[in-house]
Design a protein around this motif. Structure first.
Motif, PDB file in Angstrom:
ATOM      1  N   TYR A 115       0.760  -1.085   0.115  1.00 57.23           N
ATOM      2  CA  TYR A 115       0.170  -0.016   0.583  1.00 57.23           C
ATOM      3  C   TYR A 115       0.955   1.132   0.321  1.00 57.23           C
ATOM      4  O   TYR A 115       1.773   1.325   0.284  1.00 57.23           O
ATOM      5  CB  TYR A 115      -0.533   0.387   1.247  1.00 57.23           C
ATOM      6  CG  TYR A 115      -1.873  -1.202   1.509  1.00 57.23           C
ATOM      7  CD1 TYR A 115      -3.566  -1.171   0.887  1.00 57.23           C
ATOM      8  CD2 TYR A 115      -1.883  -2.413   1.901  1.00 57.23           C
ATOM      9  CE1 TYR A 115      -3.956  -1.978   0.442  1.00 57.23           C
ATOM     10  CE2 TYR A 115      -2.714  -3.354   2.135  1.00 57.23           C
ATOM     11  CZ  TYR A 115      -3.973  -3.403   1.140  1.00 57.23           C
ATOM     12  OH  TYR A 115      -4.864  -4.052   1.484  1.00 57.23           O
ATOM     13  N   PHE A 116       0.591   2.013  -0.495  1.00 58.35           N
ATOM     14  CA  PHE A 116       1.340   3.381  -1.328  1.00 58.35           C
ATOM     15  C   PHE A 116      -0.235   4.436  -0.635  1.00 58.35           C
ATOM     16  O   PHE A 116      -0.803   4.164  -1.521  1.00 58.35           O
ATOM     17  CB  PHE A 116       2.204   3.662  -2.664  1.00 58.35           C
ATOM     18  CG  PHE A 116       3.519   2.981  -2.553  1.00 58.35           C
ATOM     19  CD1 PHE A 116       4.067   3.202  -1.561  1.00 58.35           C
ATOM     20  CD2 PHE A 116       3.034   1.388  -2.765  1.00 58.35           C
ATOM     21  CE1 PHE A 116       6.037   2.134  -2.038  1.00 58.35           C
ATOM     22  CE2 PHE A 116       4.404   1.035  -3.265  1.00 58.35           C
ATOM     23  CZ  PHE A 116       5.463   0.811  -2.748  1.00 58.35           C
ATOM     24  N   PRO A 117       0.961   5.947  -0.102  1.00 62.58           N
ATOM     25  CA  PRO A 117      -0.151   7.171  -0.653  1.00 62.58           C
ATOM     26  C   PRO A 117      -0.055   7.578  -1.648  1.00 62.58           C
ATOM     27  O   PRO A 117       1.082   7.421  -2.142  1.00 62.58           O
ATOM     28  CB  PRO A 117       0.553   8.180   0.380  1.00 62.58           C
ATOM     29  CG  PRO A 117       1.361   6.850   1.649  1.00 62.58           C
ATOM     30  CD  PRO A 117       1.430   6.125   0.717  1.00 62.58           C
ATOM     31  N   TYR A 118      -0.799   7.744  -2.235  1.00 59.90           N
ATOM     32  CA  TYR A 118      -1.215   8.387  -4.552  1.00 59.90           C
ATOM     33  C   TYR A 118      -0.677   9.900  -3.465  1.00 59.90           C
ATOM     34  O   TYR A 118      -1.333  10.651  -2.962  1.00 59.90           O
ATOM     35  CB  TYR A 118      -2.198   8.226  -4.410  1.00 59.90           C
ATOM     36  CG  TYR A 118      -2.073   8.462  -5.718  1.00 59.90           C
ATOM     37  CD1 TYR A 118      -1.463   7.694  -6.810  1.00 59.90           C
ATOM     38  CD2 TYR A 118      -3.664   9.753  -6.424  1.00 59.90           C
ATOM     39  CE1 TYR A 118      -1.784   8.422  -7.974  1.00 59.90           C
ATOM     40  CE2 TYR A 118      -3.396   9.940  -8.098  1.00 59.90           C
ATOM     41  CZ  TYR A 118      -2.759   9.044  -8.368  1.00 59.90           C
ATOM     42  OH  TYR A 118      -2.563   9.639  -9.581  1.00 59.90           O
ATOM     43  N   GLU A 119       0.292  10.342  -3.710  1.00 64.29           N
ATOM     44  CA  GLU A 119       0.788  11.358  -4.061  1.00 64.29           C
ATOM     45  C   GLU A 119       1.375  12.026  -5.484  1.00 64.29           C
ATOM     46  O   GLU A 119       2.960  11.592  -5.045  1.00 64.29           O
ATOM     47  CB  GLU A 119       1.441  11.664  -2.581  1.00 64.29           C
ATOM     48  CG  GLU A 119       1.005  12.127  -1.873  1.00 64.29           C
ATOM     49  CD  GLU A 119       1.350  12.009  -0.109  1.00 64.29           C
ATOM     50  OE1 GLU A 119       1.605  13.658   0.142  1.00 64.29           O
ATOM     51  OE2 GLU A 119       1.974  11.443   0.364  1.00 64.29           O
ATOM     52  N   GLN A 153       7.562  10.949  -3.624  1.00 63.13           N
ATOM     53  CA  GLN A 153       8.595   9.658  -2.928  1.00 63.13           C
ATOM     54  C   GLN A 153       8.006   9.472  -2.130  1.00 63.13           C
ATOM     55  O   GLN A 153       7.684   9.968  -1.000  1.00 63.13           O
ATOM     56  CB  GLN A 153       9.566   9.682  -3.020  1.00 63.13           C
ATOM     57  CG  GLN A 153      10.524   8.746  -2.923  1.00 63.13           C
ATOM     58  CD  GLN A 153      11.806   7.928  -2.778  1.00 63.13           C
ATOM     59  OE1 GLN A 153      12.119   9.394  -1.065  1.00 63.13           O
ATOM     60  NE2 GLN A 153      12.526   7.932  -3.229  1.00 63.13           N
ATOM     61  N   VAL A 154       6.761   8.207  -1.760  1.00 70.04           N
ATOM     62  CA  VAL A 154       6.182   7.448  -1.299  1.00 70.04           C
ATOM     63  C   VAL A 154       6.509   6.416  -0.477  1.00 70.04           C
ATOM     64  O   VAL A 154       7.416   5.765  -1.538  1.00 70.04           O
ATOM     65  CB  VAL A 154       4.303   7.268  -1.456  1.00 70.04           C
ATOM     66  CG1 VAL A 154       4.193   8.748  -1.815  1.00 70.04           C
ATOM     67  CG2 VAL A 154       4.324   6.496  -2.595  1.00 70.04           C
ATOM     68  N   VAL A 159       0.942  -3.235  -6.382  1.00 67.46           N
ATOM     69  CA  VAL A 159       0.990  -1.926  -5.852  1.00 67.46           C
ATOM     70  C   VAL A 159      -0.578  -1.286  -5.509  1.00 67.46           C
ATOM     71  O   VAL A 159      -1.541  -1.949  -6.636  1.00 67.46           O
ATOM     72  CB  VAL A 159       1.382  -0.614  -6.416  1.00 67.46           C
ATOM     73  CG1 VAL A 159       1.676   0.490  -5.791  1.00 67.46           C
ATOM     74  CG2 VAL A 159       3.162  -1.628  -6.209  1.00 67.46           C
ATOM     75  N   VAL A 160      -0.555  -1.258  -4.561  1.00 70.51           N
ATOM     76  CA  VAL A 160      -3.063  -0.228  -4.292  1.00 70.51           C
ATOM     77  C   VAL A 160      -2.481   1.281  -3.514  1.00 70.51           C
ATOM     78  O   VAL A 160      -1.370   1.239  -2.973  1.00 70.51           O
ATOM     79  CB  VAL A 160      -2.690  -1.611  -3.553  1.00 70.51           C
ATOM     80  CG1 VAL A 160      -4.945  -0.842  -2.737  1.00 70.51           C
ATOM     81  CG2 VAL A 160      -3.034  -2.659  -4.116  1.00 70.51           C
ATOM     82  N   PHE A 161      -2.608   2.077  -4.023  1.00 74.83           N
ATOM     83  CA  PHE A 161      -3.021   4.039  -4.409  1.00 74.83           C
ATOM     84  C   PHE A 161      -3.899   4.104  -2.908  1.00 74.83           C
ATOM     85  O   PHE A 161      -4.989   3.019  -3.319  1.00 74.83           O
ATOM     86  CB  PHE A 161      -2.249   4.220  -5.078  1.00 74.83           C
ATOM     87  CG  PHE A 161      -1.129   4.366  -6.249  1.00 74.83           C
ATOM     88  CD1 PHE A 161      -0.614   4.829  -5.503  1.00 74.83           C
ATOM     89  CD2 PHE A 161      -1.616   3.820  -7.089  1.00 74.83           C
ATOM     90  CE1 PHE A 161       0.770   4.942  -5.991  1.00 74.83           C
ATOM     91  CE2 PHE A 161      -0.550   3.908  -8.155  1.00 74.83           C
ATOM     92  CZ  PHE A 161       0.967   4.266  -7.347  1.00 74.83           C
TER      93      PHE A 161
END
Length: 269
Positions: free
Chosen positions: A91-95, A99-100, A200-202
């Motif tokens: 899980y990544f923050p969608y920004e 760079q997350v 990958v999941v935003f």
């Protein structure tokens, strides 16, 4: 064998020479059986004509059995050495344009030391910390994954971006404690197992969710673990000063006491 009817026809003509195929069917079946027997015997002669072919057949049978066994092993489910949390996603923050970070907990659930290694389809925009390590039985670690989120192009959706990048975690059983080097996986390719392919999941940073809160907790734990590894180990027991001079706690107290007595004596004078 055929029999010709020599009787005259009623109209006075000569015999029509009609042939009665009395033995036609038996001869046909005999020919078929003869052909079958001949083909069988010829086939047998071909197989048995060279006695050295038996060894070749045995070798072929052995190689076929080995290949079937390898295929059967490949079809069996791989026994997991690691337990991942999250199990199959990152899980990544969608920004966009930043760079997350993502985090994943890796635990060794086997009875031996296990090395793990990260791989990604986008090594230029992603990197892992640590990229690999060796875990003792029952040991766990929180790995951090860094990714640069590209700006959307031509109304590109986040769903399209996440499909481009994937991560893979591989494991390898090792003998005891040793330093981790990536070459371990090249030297023992046959023993390497693919633990999981991570998608990958935003996550929307403006919309709270359990996955986002869990990610924040894991990132805090990973940062704390990293800082603790940077600190030098605390000294336990006696302290060694200089060359062979051992100063215990009671000796330090005595020296401070004597120094204080000397100061009081000077003041009184």
């Amino acid at each position: 064998m055929a029999i010709v009817d020599g009787r005259h026809s009623p109209d006075g003509g000569s015999g029509s020479g009609k042939v009665w195929g009395l033995f036609k069917l038996p001869f046909r079946s005999t020919n078929i059986s003869t052909t079958h027997t001949t083909s069988s015997s010829s086939s047998y002669q071909i197989e048995g004509s060279n006695p050295h072919n038996n060894n070749n057949n045995n070798n072929y049978s052995s190689s076929s059995t080995a290949s079937v066994s390898s295929v059967a092993r490949s079809l069996l489910p791989t026994r997991r050495r690691l337990r991942l949390d999250p199990r199959n996603k990152l899980y990544f923050p969608y920004e966009p344009g930043k760079q997350v970070q993502s985090a994943i907990k890796i635990k060794n659930t086997s009875k031996s030391h296990v090395a793990f290694k990260f791989q990604t389809t986008a090594p230029k925009s992603c990197f892992m910390r640590p990229p690999g390590a060796i875990l003792a039985p029952g040991e766990s670690i929180i790995a951090t994954v860094f990714k640069f989120v590209e700006l959307p192009e031509n109304n590109e959706k986040p769903m399209d971006q996440k499909r481009k990048v994937k991560f893979k975690i591989m494991s390898l059983k090792v003998k005891g404690i040793m330093d981790y080097v990536p070459e371990l996986f090249d030297e023992q390719k046959d023993q390497v197992a693919v633990e999981q392919i991570l998608q990958v999941v935003f996550l929307d940073v403006e919309r709270p969710s359990p996955a986002l809160e869990k990610l924040k907790r894991q990132l805090v734990e990973a940062e704390a673990a990293l800082e603790s590894r940077k600190k030098p180990p605390e000294e336990i027991g006696t302290k060694i000063v200089g060359e062979g001079l051992v100063i215990d706690e009671w000796k330090e107290r005595r020296e401070r006491y004597l120094a204080r007595q000397q100061v009081e004596g000077v003041d009184s004078v």
